[in-house]
Design a protein around this motif. Structure first.
Motif, PDB file in Angstrom:
ATOM      1  N   UNK A  88       0.830  -1.197   0.000  1.00 12.82           N
ATOM      2  CA  UNK A  88       0.000   0.000   0.000  1.00 12.82           C
ATOM      3  C   UNK A  88       0.868   1.252   0.000  1.00 12.82           C
ATOM      4  N   UNK A  89       1.986   1.194   0.723  1.00 17.42           N
ATOM      5  CA  UNK A  89       2.876   2.357   0.786  1.00 17.42           C
ATOM      6  C   UNK A  89       3.484   2.648  -0.586  1.00 17.42           C
ATOM      7  N   UNK A  90       3.781   1.609  -1.340  1.00 16.15           N
ATOM      8  CA  UNK A  90       4.409   1.796  -2.643  1.00 16.15           C
ATOM      9  C   UNK A  90       3.477   2.453  -3.651  1.00 16.15           C
ATOM     10  N   UNK A  91       2.174   2.241  -3.470  1.00 14.47           N
ATOM     11  CA  UNK A  91       1.227   2.833  -4.412  1.00 14.47           C
ATOM     12  C   UNK A  91       0.419   3.984  -3.805  1.00 14.47           C
ATOM     13  N   UNK A  92       0.883   4.465  -2.682  1.00 11.49           N
ATOM     14  CA  UNK A  92       0.171   5.586  -2.066  1.00 11.49           C
ATOM     15  C   UNK A  92       0.422   6.863  -2.853  1.00 11.49           C
ATOM     16  N   UNK A  93      -0.460   7.810  -2.699  1.00  8.61           N
ATOM     17  CA  UNK A  93      -0.347   9.098  -3.379  1.00  8.61           C
ATOM     18  C   UNK A  93       0.978   9.792  -3.033  1.00  8.61           C
ATOM     19  N   UNK A  94       1.364   9.705  -1.773  1.00  6.58           N
ATOM     20  CA  UNK A  94       2.592  10.357  -1.331  1.00  6.58           C
ATOM     21  C   UNK A  94       3.820   9.752  -2.004  1.00  6.58           C
TER      22      UNK A  94
END
Length: 101
Positions: A88-94
């Motif tokens: 999820x972190x890899x594809x987060x907006x940020x």
């Protein structure tokens, strides 16, 4: 079309050499060209005529339903590659756009 095998060009030229010569001379006469100029063109034309008909590519003949089935098959062919999924972190907006100030 008939179901007889298509002769190859060598067979055609061998068995119909007299006819091909007559056609060459006739074409030379009506085009005001020499038979040696006509022969390569006639040879190319005969080559094309004896080749089996080529099948049209999928994209030219497919119906909308056939496109759907082909696309679904393509998607399914990629499901079993056992590739790691992104977190999820890899594809987060940020992570995609970074921090904006």
């Amino acid at each position: 079309m008939n179901n007889q095998p298509t002769p190859n060009l060598n067979e055609l030229e061998k068995f119909h050499s007299e006819d091909i010569e007559k056609i060459t001379l006739l074409l030379a006469k009506i085009s005001n060209r020499s038979p040696s100029e006509i022969k390569p063109h006639l040879h190319t034309m005969l080559e094309r005529l004896v080749q089996p008909a080529q099948e049209l590519p999928f994209y030219e003949t497919a119906t909308p339903n056939e496109w759907v089935v082909a696309f679904q098959d393509w998607v399914e062919s990629h499901r079993n590659l056992n590739l790691p999924t992104l977190s999820d972190a890899a594809i987060s907006r940020e992570s995609i756009y970074g921090e904006r100030d």
